[in-house]
Motif scaffolding. Structure first.
Motif, PDB file in Angstrom:
ATOM      1  N   HIS A 131       1.120   1.154  -8.809  1.00  0.00           N
ATOM      2  CA  HIS A 131       0.164   1.700  -7.841  1.00  0.00           C
ATOM      3  C   HIS A 131      -0.901   2.562  -8.499  1.00  0.00           C
ATOM      4  O   HIS A 131      -1.864   2.950  -7.853  1.00  0.00           O
ATOM      5  CB  HIS A 131       0.927   2.450  -6.742  1.00  0.00           C
ATOM      6  CG  HIS A 131       1.950   1.561  -6.103  1.00  0.00           C
ATOM      7  ND1 HIS A 131       1.601   0.583  -5.193  1.00  0.00           N
ATOM      8  CD2 HIS A 131       3.282   1.435  -6.304  1.00  0.00           C
ATOM      9  CE1 HIS A 131       2.684  -0.097  -4.854  1.00  0.00           C
ATOM     10  NE2 HIS A 131       3.721   0.406  -5.506  1.00  0.00           N
ATOM     11  N   LYS A 132      -0.732   2.828  -9.778  1.00  0.00           N
ATOM     12  CA  LYS A 132      -1.762   3.588 -10.491  1.00  0.00           C
ATOM     13  C   LYS A 132      -3.006   2.725 -10.705  1.00  0.00           C
ATOM     14  O   LYS A 132      -4.113   3.253 -10.806  1.00  0.00           O
ATOM     15  CB  LYS A 132      -1.229   4.102 -11.834  1.00  0.00           C
ATOM     16  CG  LYS A 132       0.017   5.006 -11.711  1.00  0.00           C
ATOM     17  CD  LYS A 132       0.364   5.646 -13.045  1.00  0.00           C
ATOM     18  CE  LYS A 132       1.813   6.087 -13.180  1.00  0.00           C
ATOM     19  NZ  LYS A 132       2.302   7.040 -12.205  1.00  0.00           N
ATOM     20  N   VAL A 133      -2.812   1.399 -10.800  1.00  0.00           N
ATOM     21  CA  VAL A 133      -3.994   0.544 -10.951  1.00  0.00           C
ATOM     22  C   VAL A 133      -4.504   0.034  -9.603  1.00  0.00           C
ATOM     23  O   VAL A 133      -5.532  -0.616  -9.532  1.00  0.00           O
ATOM     24  CB  VAL A 133      -3.745  -0.663 -11.894  1.00  0.00           C
ATOM     25  CG1 VAL A 133      -3.501  -0.191 -13.317  1.00  0.00           C
ATOM     26  CG2 VAL A 133      -2.611  -1.530 -11.405  1.00  0.00           C
ATOM     27  N   ALA A 134      -3.774   0.317  -8.528  1.00  0.00           N
ATOM     28  CA  ALA A 134      -4.190  -0.166  -7.215  1.00  0.00           C
ATOM     29  C   ALA A 134      -5.069   0.853  -6.493  1.00  0.00           C
ATOM     30  O   ALA A 134      -5.632   0.553  -5.444  1.00  0.00           O
ATOM     31  CB  ALA A 134      -2.971  -0.489  -6.360  1.00  0.00           C
ATOM     32  N   ALA A 176      -4.328  11.408  -7.400  1.00  0.00           N
ATOM     33  CA  ALA A 176      -3.519  12.174  -6.451  1.00  0.00           C
ATOM     34  C   ALA A 176      -2.713  11.262  -5.529  1.00  0.00           C
ATOM     35  O   ALA A 176      -1.747  11.693  -4.897  1.00  0.00           O
ATOM     36  CB  ALA A 176      -4.423  13.094  -5.619  1.00  0.00           C
ATOM     37  N   ALA A 177      -3.135   9.993  -5.448  1.00  0.00           N
ATOM     38  CA  ALA A 177      -2.441   9.046  -4.564  1.00  0.00           C
ATOM     39  C   ALA A 177      -1.329   8.289  -5.297  1.00  0.00           C
ATOM     40  O   ALA A 177      -0.564   7.558  -4.680  1.00  0.00           O
ATOM     41  CB  ALA A 177      -3.442   8.047  -3.997  1.00  0.00           C
ATOM     42  N   TRP A 178      -1.258   8.448  -6.611  1.00  0.00           N
ATOM     43  CA  TRP A 178      -0.274   7.676  -7.386  1.00  0.00           C
ATOM     44  C   TRP A 178       1.142   8.184  -7.129  1.00  0.00           C
ATOM     45  O   TRP A 178       1.355   9.391  -6.898  1.00  0.00           O
ATOM     46  CB  TRP A 178      -0.599   7.777  -8.880  1.00  0.00           C
ATOM     47  CG  TRP A 178      -1.922   7.169  -9.240  1.00  0.00           C
ATOM     48  CD1 TRP A 178      -2.739   6.417  -8.436  1.00  0.00           C
ATOM     49  CD2 TRP A 178      -2.611   7.282 -10.492  1.00  0.00           C
ATOM     50  NE1 TRP A 178      -3.878   6.042  -9.109  1.00  0.00           N
ATOM     51  CE2 TRP A 178      -3.825   6.565 -10.377  1.00  0.00           C
ATOM     52  CE3 TRP A 178      -2.318   7.912 -11.708  1.00  0.00           C
ATOM     53  CZ2 TRP A 178      -4.738   6.455 -11.420  1.00  0.00           C
ATOM     54  CZ3 TRP A 178      -3.222   7.798 -12.757  1.00  0.00           C
ATOM     55  CH2 TRP A 178      -4.423   7.077 -12.614  1.00  0.00           C
ATOM     56  N   PRO A 183       0.828  -1.211   0.000  1.00  0.00           N
ATOM     57  CA  PRO A 183       0.000   0.000   0.000  1.00  0.00           C
ATOM     58  C   PRO A 183       0.864   1.265   0.000  1.00  0.00           C
ATOM     59  O   PRO A 183       1.123   1.865   1.049  1.00  0.00           O
ATOM     60  CB  PRO A 183      -0.808  -0.129   1.304  1.00  0.00           C
ATOM     61  CG  PRO A 183       0.043  -0.964   2.203  1.00  0.00           C
ATOM     62  CD  PRO A 183       0.848  -1.874   1.322  1.00  0.00           C
ATOM     63  N   TRP A 184       1.337   1.644  -1.170  1.00  0.00           N
ATOM     64  CA  TRP A 184       2.338   2.705  -1.333  1.00  0.00           C
ATOM     65  C   TRP A 184       1.948   3.996  -0.620  1.00  0.00           C
ATOM     66  O   TRP A 184       2.713   4.539   0.177  1.00  0.00           O
ATOM     67  CB  TRP A 184       2.551   2.964  -2.834  1.00  0.00           C
ATOM     68  CG  TRP A 184       3.392   4.149  -3.147  1.00  0.00           C
ATOM     69  CD1 TRP A 184       2.982   5.448  -3.247  1.00  0.00           C
ATOM     70  CD2 TRP A 184       4.810   4.160  -3.340  1.00  0.00           C
ATOM     71  NE1 TRP A 184       4.047   6.269  -3.521  1.00  0.00           N
ATOM     72  CE2 TRP A 184       5.180   5.500  -3.588  1.00  0.00           C
ATOM     73  CE3 TRP A 184       5.795   3.176  -3.358  1.00  0.00           C
ATOM     74  CZ2 TRP A 184       6.499   5.881  -3.833  1.00  0.00           C
ATOM     75  CZ3 TRP A 184       7.106   3.562  -3.607  1.00  0.00           C
ATOM     76  CH2 TRP A 184       7.448   4.900  -3.837  1.00  0.00           C
TER      77      TRP A 184
END
Ligand SMILES: [Zn+2]
Length: 512
Positions: free
Chosen positions: A353-356, A361-363, A316-317
């Motif tokens: 993490h872009k697909v997670a 804004a969270a990427w 969970p980056w």
């Protein structure tokens, strides 16, 4: 004698908020970056390198790897960690490797690392049944001569492996578990004694480029006194203490099954957490775990390629970043991701993490992932005061990239192109501790061809040995597969696996 790189585009990574290049000159003397700024005046003893059309960055820090998996590079696919380990870390039929083979293995690993811009490796070396000082010296000798920077373990497992994974021992024939349990395992005191001798040994190598690292394999694979003792020793000698943690769902279940709590809470309770601790993986964590890790100043090496290959899950980056836990990036072993090239890991971390998370804004930003691959790894390796950025006073671990290649054409944001467009082929020069070790893509410190031939001479022997251990260790396969199956279906409030719709909501629980 000093090196002066003039008129280069330099990404220093000194600023946590920006990876934009600056047009700078850079002087390196006695292994140290001594001057940095526009228009430095050349001195008589400067060897001048023209930096026009060149990008200069810090060297990459591979924050978690296992060079010893070299013989298994590219051998297996489509196995989760627990099953893959059965074959890559065979319980039956393995024999100690000779120092000569270990030297050949380490040279090959360092060669591919250096040629891809990795100037520091955190190498969690495991030997079976246990490592002796002569074996450790072979790794140090190889790294000393080739010119890479490294933290080298000291990996230890001191519990019978069949007892470290839930629901396994009962499913294996009794005589086989007896055989595994009868294997002599080191005590905490023996490991700490060995580590004290290793600390003395390492002094003889590498002009301070090489360090010994304590590496209790994982909470469920080591006794509590060993975990606490290794932590205490790491703090006393300012060393890294490297521990695998919550890599798989099975390990999440292990915490509750074996200790009635999460593995980070267990480690805290036995006194095995400190700012010297680096966890490898840390995928299956909850918010309490993250708080404990932040409170104790623990670092985490994120290994997205290995996690993807073994189907382990997705770290969970953004929650790590928000919790304030330092993140480095690692390739993990040479068999679980089949590559020591950290640039690929930086790219994977930037994309995964872009697909997670549906919230852009969270990427991860390129600045974040480039810093994780350099200064983040340096901090987890206890080397942040020495390497990781391009700043005056730091040791000179520096990469030079050719900007006239197709990868950088047409020129845009160079930091973005380094991560998303570059494949390593533009890397022109690699400098470690002020010494040019790679130039025009060729290793200068040793004979590349000889390194490759030396390793390949072992191949027939390696293949015969692996065919034998593959067959021998199949006896465990049904039990480990059944354990994996059971743990996969154990209900959990945490899920890190992409594309598992049934658990999609909990993936984002607690975020924002
Ligand atoms: Zn590992």
């Amino acid at each position: 004698m000093s090196l002066l790189i003039r008129n280069a585009d330099v990404i220093t990574l000194a600023d946590p908020t920006s990876s934009a290049p600056e047009h700078l000159d850079l002087r390196i003397a006695d292994g140290v970056i001594t001057d940095l700024g526009p228009g430095l005046v050349p001195r008589d003893d400067d060897e001048i390198i023209d930096g026009r059309d060149r990008l200069v960055t810090p060297g990459f820090v591979n924050a978690h790897t296992h060079s010893w998996e070299a013989p298994f590079k590219g051998r297996y696919d489509n196995m989760p960690l627990e099953l893959w380990m059965l074959y890559s870390y065979p319980l039956l039929g393995s024999a100690p490797c000779s120092p000569d083979f270990i030297r050949a293995r380490s040279q090959l690993f360092a060669l591919e690392s250096l040629k891809s811009g990795v100037t520091t490796v955190v190498d969690d070396v495991l030997e079976t049944p246990t490592q002796d000082l002569e074996q450790l010296a072979a790794v140090l000798d190889a790294y000393d001569r080739i010119g890479i920077r490294a933290n080298v373990s000291g990996h230890v497992i001191n519990l019978p492996f069949v007892d470290t994974i839930p629901y396994v021992a009962d499913r294996i024939p009794g005589e086989v578990t007896d055989q595994i349990r009868a294997t002599a395992l080191v005590t905490a005191e023996e490991y700490l004694d060995y580590s004290r001798q290793a600390l003395n040994l390492v002094q003889g190598f590498g002009q301070d480029r090489l360090r010994y690292m304590l590496a209790p394999s994982a909470p469920q694979r080591c006794s509590a006194d060993l975990l606490a003792g290794a932590t205490e020793m790491a703090v006393r000698h300012d060393l890294e203490c490297h521990i695998h943690l919550l890599e798989t769902k099975t390990q999440l279940v292990t915490g509750t099954e074996f200790y009635g709590t999460s593995l980070p809470r267990y480690l805290r309770d036995i006194g095995a957490l400190s700012p010297h601790t680096t966890f490898a993986h840390g995928i299956w964590v909850d918010d309490d775990d993250l708080e404990i890790m932040a409170d104790h100043g623990v670092s985490v090496s994120h290994n997205p390629l290995s996690n993807l290959k073994l189907g382990s899950g997705v770290l969970p980056w953004r929650r790590y970043r928000e919790a304030g836990v330092n993140l480095g990036l690692g390739t993990d072993g040479w068999s679980s991701s089949d590559t020591p090239r950290l640039l690929e890991v930086i790219k994977a971390a930037s994309l995964l993490h872009k697909v997670a998370d549906p919230d852009p804004a969270a990427w991860p930003t390129v600045t974040e992932t480039l810093r994780a691959g350099t200064v983040g790894g340096a901090a987890s390796a206890r080397l942040a005061d020495r390497i990781g950025t391009i700043e005056v006073g730091k040791r000179a671990d520096v990469l030079m990239w050719d900007l006239t290649t197709l990868n950088f054409t047409p020129r845009q944001r160079l930091d973005h192109q380094l991560v998303y467009s570059e494949n390593g082929s533009s890397l022109e020069r690699v400098i470690v501790d002020g010494v040019v070790v790679v130039e025009q893509g060729r290793l200068l410190t040793m004979d590349e061809q000889q390194i490759v031939e030396e390793f390949n001479a072992y191949l027939p022997e390696i293949h015969a040995w692996q065919d034998r251990t593959d067959r021998l260790n199949q006896v465990f396969h049904p039990a480990f597969a059944a354990s994996y199956e059971t743990c996969s279906h154990t209900p959990s409030p945490i899920n890190r696996r992409i594309g598992d719709g049934s658990h999609h909501a909990p993936l984002h629980a607690g975020h924002r």
